[in-house]
Design a protein around this motif. Structure first.
Motif, mmCIF file in Angstrom:
data_model
loop_
_atom_site.group_PDB
_atom_site.id
_atom_site.type_symbol
_atom_site.label_atom_id
_atom_site.label_comp_id
_atom_site.label_asym_id
_atom_site.label_seq_id
_atom_site.Cartn_x
_atom_site.Cartn_y
_atom_site.Cartn_z
ATOM 1 N N SER A 31 0.812 -1.216 0.000
ATOM 2 C CA SER A 31 0.000 0.000 0.000
ATOM 3 C C SER A 31 0.848 1.269 0.000
ATOM 4 C CB SER A 31 -0.918 0.041 1.230
ATOM 5 O OG SER A 31 -1.786 -1.079 1.256
ATOM 6 N N TYR A 32 2.142 1.122 0.084
ATOM 7 C CA TYR A 32 3.021 2.279 0.264
ATOM 8 C C TYR A 32 3.763 2.663 -1.004
ATOM 9 C CZ TYR A 32 2.361 2.288 5.289
ATOM 10 O OH TYR A 32 1.810 2.378 6.540
ATOM 11 N N THR A 33 3.725 3.954 -1.304
ATOM 12 C CA THR A 33 4.679 4.519 -2.249
ATOM 13 C C THR A 33 6.038 4.545 -1.555
ATOM 14 O OG1 THR A 33 3.062 5.884 -3.410
ATOM 15 C CG2 THR A 33 5.350 6.625 -3.453
ATOM 16 N N MET A 34 7.059 4.119 -2.274
ATOM 17 C CA MET A 34 8.405 4.069 -1.709
ATOM 18 C C MET A 34 9.322 4.997 -2.496
ATOM 19 S SD MET A 34 7.990 1.967 0.751
ATOM 20 C CE MET A 34 9.707 1.818 1.251
ATOM 21 N N ALA A 35 10.259 5.596 -1.800
ATOM 22 C CA ALA A 35 11.143 6.552 -2.459
ATOM 23 C C ALA A 35 12.537 6.485 -1.870
ATOM 24 C CB ALA A 35 10.591 7.964 -2.313
ATOM 25 N N TRP A 36 13.449 7.001 -2.642
ATOM 26 C CA TRP A 36 14.822 7.223 -2.188
ATOM 27 C C TRP A 36 15.110 8.724 -2.265
ATOM 28 C CZ3 TRP A 36 17.847 3.523 -0.066
ATOM 29 C CH2 TRP A 36 17.501 2.179 -0.298
ATOM 30 N N PHE A 37 15.673 9.235 -1.182
ATOM 31 C CA PHE A 37 16.176 10.592 -1.124
ATOM 32 C C PHE A 37 17.648 10.518 -0.758
ATOM 33 C CE2 PHE A 37 12.364 13.340 -1.255
ATOM 34 C CZ PHE A 37 11.376 12.368 -1.168
ATOM 35 N N ARG A 38 18.355 11.610 -0.950
ATOM 36 C CA ARG A 38 19.754 11.646 -0.544
ATOM 37 C C ARG A 38 20.106 13.011 0.013
ATOM 38 N NH1 ARG A 38 22.652 11.262 -6.540
ATOM 39 N NH2 ARG A 38 22.170 13.397 -7.230
ATOM 40 N N GLN A 39 21.117 13.005 0.854
ATOM 41 C CA GLN A 39 21.581 14.250 1.464
ATOM 42 C C GLN A 39 23.088 14.268 1.502
ATOM 43 O OE1 GLN A 39 19.873 15.092 5.318
ATOM 44 N NE2 GLN A 39 20.309 17.272 5.104
ATOM 45 N N ALA A 40 23.659 15.233 0.814
ATOM 46 C CA ALA A 40 25.101 15.440 0.818
ATOM 47 C C ALA A 40 25.452 16.428 1.926
ATOM 48 C CB ALA A 40 25.558 15.970 -0.533
ATOM 49 N N PRO A 41 26.694 16.415 2.399
ATOM 50 C CA PRO A 41 27.087 17.336 3.469
ATOM 51 C C PRO A 41 26.815 18.790 3.099
ATOM 52 C CG PRO A 41 28.765 15.674 3.136
ATOM 53 C CD PRO A 41 27.778 15.501 2.021
ATOM 54 N N GLY A 42 26.148 19.492 3.990
ATOM 55 C CA GLY A 42 25.872 20.902 3.776
ATOM 56 C C GLY A 42 24.736 21.197 2.828
ATOM 57 N N LYS A 43 24.047 20.168 2.370
ATOM 58 C CA LYS A 43 22.960 20.358 1.415
ATOM 59 C C LYS A 43 21.656 19.803 1.977
ATOM 60 C CE LYS A 43 25.732 20.350 -2.791
ATOM 61 N NZ LYS A 43 25.865 19.790 -4.173
ATOM 62 N N GLU A 44 20.549 20.246 1.382
ATOM 63 C CA GLU A 44 19.249 19.736 1.791
ATOM 64 C C GLU A 44 19.028 18.328 1.238
ATOM 65 O OE1 GLU A 44 16.645 23.847 2.267
ATOM 66 O OE2 GLU A 44 15.988 22.267 0.898
ATOM 67 N N ARG A 45 18.147 17.601 1.901
ATOM 68 C CA ARG A 45 17.781 16.284 1.422
ATOM 69 C C ARG A 45 16.998 16.439 0.117
ATOM 70 N NH1 ARG A 45 15.711 12.032 5.841
ATOM 71 N NH2 ARG A 45 17.542 13.024 6.778
ATOM 72 N N GLU A 46 17.389 15.685 -0.888
ATOM 73 C CA GLU A 46 16.771 15.834 -2.194
ATOM 74 C C GLU A 46 16.205 14.518 -2.714
ATOM 75 O OE1 GLU A 46 19.621 17.094 -5.136
ATOM 76 O OE2 GLU A 46 20.786 15.241 -4.991
ATOM 77 N N PHE A 47 15.182 14.650 -3.528
ATOM 78 C CA PHE A 47 14.523 13.500 -4.147
ATOM 79 C C PHE A 47 15.459 12.826 -5.152
ATOM 80 C CE2 PHE A 47 11.236 10.998 -5.958
ATOM 81 C CZ PHE A 47 11.387 11.064 -7.331
#
Length: 124
Positions: A31-47
């Motif tokens: 039932s869940y949409t699943m996603a991957w995000f990433r976050q580099a040092p000093g940056k916002e978490r991005e899709f």
């Protein structure tokens, strides 16, 4: 409640490949949409990428389109991210996220559950 555990991160050279996995607890994974995000040092978490609960819809950030592939196995409660042709700018902590029946695949705020993250480092 859903618990997410990522695995598969590591160190790879430019041009190499890695495969990430995210194992989910619970009986309603399908039932869940699943996603991957990433976050580099000093940056916002991005899709990075997302896949709908049925697997019929996928979406990718422009920066990874053609190089990364998201997939899921509902029988194993697992979502995968195959990463090819890796670049140094792909270096980040990669997070798995889940949201029930979510159609706003890129919207970070729609995701209710997050894993702890797994480090991916691409050396030049």
């Amino acid at each position: 409640q859903v618990q997410l555990v990522e695995s598969g991160g590591g160190l790879v050279q430019t041009g190499g490949s890695l495969s990430l996995s995210c194992a989910a607890s619970g009986r309603t994974f399908s039932s869940y949409t699943m996603a991957w995000f990433r976050q580099a040092p000093g940056k916002e978490r991005e899709f990075v990428a997302a896949i709908s609960w049925s697997g019929r819809m996928t979406d990718y950030a422009d920066s990874v389109k053609g190089r990364f592939t998201i997939s899921r196995d509902n029988a194993k409660n697992t979502v995968y991210l195959q990463m090819n042709s890796l670049k140094p700018e792909d270096t980040a902590v990669y997070y798995c996220a889940a949201a029930i029946f979510n159609v706003y695949l890129r919207d970070r705020g729609r995701y209710d559950y997050w894993g702890q993250g797994t480090q991916v480092t691409v050396s030049s």
